[in-house]
Design a protein around this motif. Structure first.
Motif, PDB file in Angstrom:
ATOM      1  N   LEU A 135       0.840  -1.191   0.000  1.00  0.00           N
ATOM      2  CA  LEU A 135       0.000   0.000   0.000  1.00  0.00           C
ATOM      3  C   LEU A 135       0.874   1.240   0.000  1.00  0.00           C
ATOM      4  N   GLY A 136       0.606   2.151  -0.927  1.00  0.00           N
ATOM      5  CA  GLY A 136       1.366   3.387  -1.001  1.00  0.00           C
ATOM      6  C   GLY A 136       0.702   4.522  -0.253  1.00  0.00           C
ATOM      7  N   ASP A 137       1.436   5.614  -0.115  1.00  0.00           N
ATOM      8  CA  ASP A 137       0.916   6.792   0.570  1.00  0.00           C
ATOM      9  C   ASP A 137      -0.359   7.268  -0.118  1.00  0.00           C
ATOM     10  N   GLY A 138      -1.422   7.454   0.656  1.00  0.00           N
ATOM     11  CA  GLY A 138      -2.682   7.929   0.113  1.00  0.00           C
ATOM     12  C   GLY A 138      -3.579   6.850  -0.433  1.00  0.00           C
ATOM     13  N   GLU A 139      -3.084   5.639  -0.534  1.00  0.00           N
ATOM     14  CA  GLU A 139      -3.918   4.542  -1.013  1.00  0.00           C
ATOM     15  C   GLU A 139      -4.771   3.996   0.133  1.00  0.00           C
ATOM     16  N   VAL A 140      -5.836   3.302  -0.235  1.00  0.00           N
ATOM     17  CA  VAL A 140      -6.844   2.895   0.740  1.00  0.00           C
ATOM     18  C   VAL A 140      -7.029   1.384   0.720  1.00  0.00           C
ATOM     19  N   VAL A 141      -7.167   0.807   1.906  1.00  0.00           N
ATOM     20  CA  VAL A 141      -7.628  -0.576   2.046  1.00  0.00           C
ATOM     21  C   VAL A 141      -8.974  -0.497   2.753  1.00  0.00           C
ATOM     22  N   GLU A 142      -9.957  -1.232   2.252  1.00  0.00           N
ATOM     23  CA  GLU A 142     -11.289  -1.107   2.820  1.00  0.00           C
ATOM     24  C   GLU A 142     -11.959  -2.461   2.968  1.00  0.00           C
ATOM     25  N   GLY A 143     -12.895  -2.508   3.900  1.00  0.00           N
ATOM     26  CA  GLY A 143     -13.666  -3.704   4.160  1.00  0.00           C
ATOM     27  C   GLY A 143     -15.106  -3.333   4.462  1.00  0.00           C
ATOM     28  N   ASP A 144     -15.785  -4.200   5.133  1.00  0.00           N
ATOM     29  CA  ASP A 144     -17.207  -4.034   5.419  1.00  0.00           C
ATOM     30  C   ASP A 144     -17.421  -2.940   6.467  1.00  0.00           C
ATOM     31  N   GLY A 145     -17.714  -1.711   6.006  1.00  0.00           N
ATOM     32  CA  GLY A 145     -18.008  -0.620   6.920  1.00  0.00           C
ATOM     33  C   GLY A 145     -16.810   0.173   7.392  1.00  0.00           C
ATOM     34  N   TRP A 146     -15.633  -0.052   6.837  1.00  0.00           N
ATOM     35  CA  TRP A 146     -14.451   0.714   7.242  1.00  0.00           C
ATOM     36  C   TRP A 146     -13.511   0.935   6.061  1.00  0.00           C
ATOM     37  N   ARG A 147     -12.793   2.047   6.103  1.00  0.00           N
ATOM     38  CA  ARG A 147     -11.771   2.392   5.099  1.00  0.00           C
ATOM     39  C   ARG A 147     -10.547   2.928   5.833  1.00  0.00           C
ATOM     40  N   LEU A 148      -9.389   2.335   5.546  1.00  0.00           N
ATOM     41  CA  LEU A 148      -8.130   2.773   6.136  1.00  0.00           C
ATOM     42  C   LEU A 148      -7.268   3.406   5.053  1.00  0.00           C
ATOM     43  N   GLY A 149      -6.915   4.671   5.255  1.00  0.00           N
ATOM     44  CA  GLY A 149      -6.064   5.372   4.299  1.00  0.00           C
ATOM     45  C   GLY A 149      -4.620   5.382   4.763  1.00  0.00           C
ATOM     46  N   GLY A 150      -3.718   4.976   3.893  1.00  0.00           N
ATOM     47  CA  GLY A 150      -2.309   4.921   4.238  1.00  0.00           C
ATOM     48  C   GLY A 150      -1.667   6.301   4.288  1.00  0.00           C
ATOM     49  N   VAL A 151      -0.904   6.541   5.354  1.00  0.00           N
ATOM     50  CA  VAL A 151      -0.134   7.782   5.516  1.00  0.00           C
ATOM     51  C   VAL A 151       1.315   7.357   5.738  1.00  0.00           C
ATOM     52  N   PHE A 152       2.149   7.523   4.735  1.00  0.00           N
ATOM     53  CA  PHE A 152       3.528   7.034   4.799  1.00  0.00           C
ATOM     54  C   PHE A 152       4.312   7.878   5.789  1.00  0.00           C
ATOM     55  N   THR A 153       4.808   7.239   6.849  1.00  0.00           N
ATOM     56  CA  THR A 153       5.511   7.944   7.930  1.00  0.00           C
ATOM     57  C   THR A 153       6.831   7.249   8.259  1.00  0.00           C
ATOM     58  N   PRO A 154       7.776   7.191   7.320  1.00  0.00           N
ATOM     59  CA  PRO A 154       9.069   6.572   7.643  1.00  0.00           C
ATOM     60  C   PRO A 154       9.819   7.409   8.666  1.00  0.00           C
ATOM     61  N   GLY A 155      10.787   6.781   9.297  1.00  0.00           N
ATOM     62  CA  GLY A 155      11.603   7.439  10.319  1.00  0.00           C
ATOM     63  C   GLY A 155      11.997   6.437  11.372  1.00  0.00           C
ATOM     64  N   HIS A 156      11.008   5.898  12.083  1.00  0.00           N
ATOM     65  CA  HIS A 156      11.268   4.795  13.020  1.00  0.00           C
ATOM     66  C   HIS A 156      11.669   3.554  12.245  1.00  0.00           C
ATOM     67  N   ALA A 157      11.018   3.317  11.136  1.00  0.00           N
ATOM     68  CA  ALA A 157      11.347   2.235  10.213  1.00  0.00           C
ATOM     69  C   ALA A 157      11.117   2.747   8.802  1.00  0.00           C
ATOM     70  N   ALA A 158      11.868   2.198   7.851  1.00  0.00           N
ATOM     71  CA  ALA A 158      11.771   2.684   6.475  1.00  0.00           C
ATOM     72  C   ALA A 158      10.415   2.379   5.853  1.00  0.00           C
ATOM     73  N   ASN A 159       9.759   1.320   6.338  1.00  0.00           N
ATOM     74  CA  ASN A 159       8.464   0.938   5.758  1.00  0.00           C
ATOM     75  C   ASN A 159       7.302   1.280   6.686  1.00  0.00           C
ATOM     76  N   HIS A 160       7.486   2.279   7.548  1.00  0.00           N
ATOM     77  CA  HIS A 160       6.440   2.607   8.518  1.00  0.00           C
ATOM     78  C   HIS A 160       5.285   3.340   7.841  1.00  0.00           C
ATOM     79  N   MET A 161       4.084   2.830   8.048  1.00  0.00           N
ATOM     80  CA  MET A 161       2.866   3.421   7.509  1.00  0.00           C
ATOM     81  C   MET A 161       1.871   3.603   8.643  1.00  0.00           C
ATOM     82  N   SER A 162       1.354   4.815   8.784  1.00  0.00           N
ATOM     83  CA  SER A 162       0.224   5.052   9.678  1.00  0.00           C
ATOM     84  C   SER A 162      -1.058   4.894   8.867  1.00  0.00           C
ATOM     85  N   PHE A 163      -2.174   4.719   9.561  1.00  0.00           N
ATOM     86  CA  PHE A 163      -3.440   4.477   8.864  1.00  0.00           C
ATOM     87  C   PHE A 163      -4.546   5.315   9.488  1.00  0.00           C
ATOM     88  N   GLY A 164      -5.191   6.125   8.659  1.00  0.00           N
ATOM     89  CA  GLY A 164      -6.319   6.915   9.113  1.00  0.00           C
ATOM     90  C   GLY A 164      -7.619   6.167   8.869  1.00  0.00           C
TER      91      GLY A 164
END
Length: 301
Positions: A135-164
Motif C-alpha cells: 500500500l502506497g501513501d494515500g492509497e486505501v484498504v477497505e472492508g465491510d463498513g471501514w476504510r483505512l487510508g495509508g499515511v507514509f511515515t518513515p523514520g522509526h522504520a523505512a516501511n512505517h505506515m500510519s493508517f487513518g
C-alpha cells in the motif's frame, strides 16, 4: 516546548478493550523498556474485521485474538511496520483466517549499508514477512463498513505506515508517535530526516485521536507533535554543542547528553545520536573525519 507524556495505561492483557465504535485494542504481554506495557493490536470493524499489528509470535496473544474475533470474518491484516514485536503473528493469523496481509512493503533499511557495516538491528526486523498487498501513501484498504487510508511515515522504520480510519478522525500511528515516549530512530533502519518530515506530514492533517503501537491513546495530537519536533531540535542543538565543546565520538556525547539515563539504554541512545549525526552531516552542520558510523569521529561544521 515540553512534552507531556502520558504513562497511565492499563494493558488488560488477554482482553479486548473498546476504544471507539468499531475499534478495540488488545495488548500483548511483552513489556520492556522499548515496548512499554506491550504491543497493541487493534481490531477494526463489526461484522468483517481488519486486524492492525497482530504482534509477536505469542501463543497467549494468539488465543486472545481468536476470542476477540469470535468467529467473524477477517478480511485484512494490516501492518504499520515490520519490527518483530508487531508483525510475526501475521503468518499464523493469516493461516487461521485467510485474510490478505497489507503493508507498505517488506522490511528494509532506510539507506544502503556502508562498506563493512553490519545492521545491529537485524534481530529486531521481521525479515521473513512480505505483504500480499503493498500500500502506497494515500492509497486505501477497505472492508465491510471501514476504510483505512495509508499515511507514509518513515523514520522509526523505512516501511512505517500510519493508517487513518476515514470519517472518524482516528489515526493508527504505530511507533511513529506514542503518548508514553518518543519514538526510537536508529540507523540504518531509521532515519532522522525521514522522521522529521513524517512529523510535518502529520502536522498538516487534522486527526483528533492517535492509537499507537504501544501505550494509551493520544488525544489532541497536534500540540504533542509540535513538542516532539521541539524535542528533536533540542537534541540536535545539544549534539552540536557537545561537538563545539570538543567531544568527537558518539559514546562521549551520550555520556554527557544522557547522563541521567540508565546506562543499559546508552546503546539505544547512541543509535539515536547517530541518526542526528547522519542528518547533521548531510546538512553540513557537522563534519565526519572518518566514515559516518557509531564508531566515527566528528567535529562541528
Amino acid at each position: 516546548m515540553a512534552i507531556e507524556f502520558q504513562t497511565a495505561f492499563d494493558p488488560a492483557y488477554g482482553s479486548a478493550v473498546p476504544i471507539a465504535p468499531g475499534v478495540s485494542r488488545l495488548t500483548v504481554n511483552n513489556p520492556s523498556a522499548f515496548t512499554f506495557y506491550g504491543t497493541n493490536t487493534y481490531l477494526v470493524g463489526t461484522e468483517t474485521l481488519a486486524v492492525i499489528d497482530p504482534g509477536p509470535e505469542d501463543d497467549a496473544h494468539f488465543e486472545a485474538l481468536r476470542r476477540a474475533i469470535a468467529g467473524r470474518p477477517v478480511s485484512h491484516i494490516v501492518l504499520t511496520h515490520t519490527h518483530r514485536d508487531h508483525s510475526p503473528l501475521a503468518r499464523r493469523l493469516k493461516e487461521l483466517t485467510g485474510a490478505t496481509t497489507v503493508a507498505e512493503g517488506p522490511h528494509r533499511a532506510s539507506r544502503p549499508l556502508r562498506i563493512g557495516e553490519t545492521n545491529p538491528l537485524d534481530a529486531s526486523g521481521d525479515l521473513d514477512f512480505t505483504p500480499d498487498v503493498r500500500l502506497g501513501d494515500g492509497e486505501v484498504v477497505e472492508g465491510d463498513g471501514w476504510r483505512l487510508g495509508g499515511v507514509f511515515t518513515p523514520g522509526h522504520a523505512a516501511n512505517h505506515m500510519s493508517f487513518g480510519l476515514e470519517g472518524t478522525g482516528i489515526l493508527f500511528s504505530g511507533d511513529h508517535v506514542m503518548a508514553w515516549s518518543t519514538s526510537i530512530v536508529a540507523p540504518p533502519d531509521g532515519s532522522m530526516s525521514d522522521y522529521m518530515a513524517s512529523l510535518d506530514r502529520l502536522l498538516a492533517r487534522d486527526d483528533r485521536l492517535y492509537l499507537p503501537g504501544h501505550g494509551g491513546e493520544l488525544r489532541k495530537p497536534l500540540p504533542f507533535l509540535r513538542g516532539l519536533k521541539a524535542h528533536r531540535k533540542m537534541r540536535e542543538r545539544a549534539i552540536l554543542e557537545r561537538l563545539r565543546q570538543g567531544d568527537r565520538t558518539i559514546p562521549d556525547m551520550v555520556k554527557a547528553i544522557y547522563r541521567e539515563t540508565d546506562p543499559k539504554l546508552h546503546g539505544a541512545a547512541g543509535l539515536s545520536v547517530l541518526a542526528h549525526i547522519e542528518d547533521l552531516v548531510a546538512k553540513g552542520a557537522a563534519i565526519a573525519e572518518t566514515d559516518v558510523s557509531i564508531d566515527g569521529v566528528y567535529r562541528a561544521g
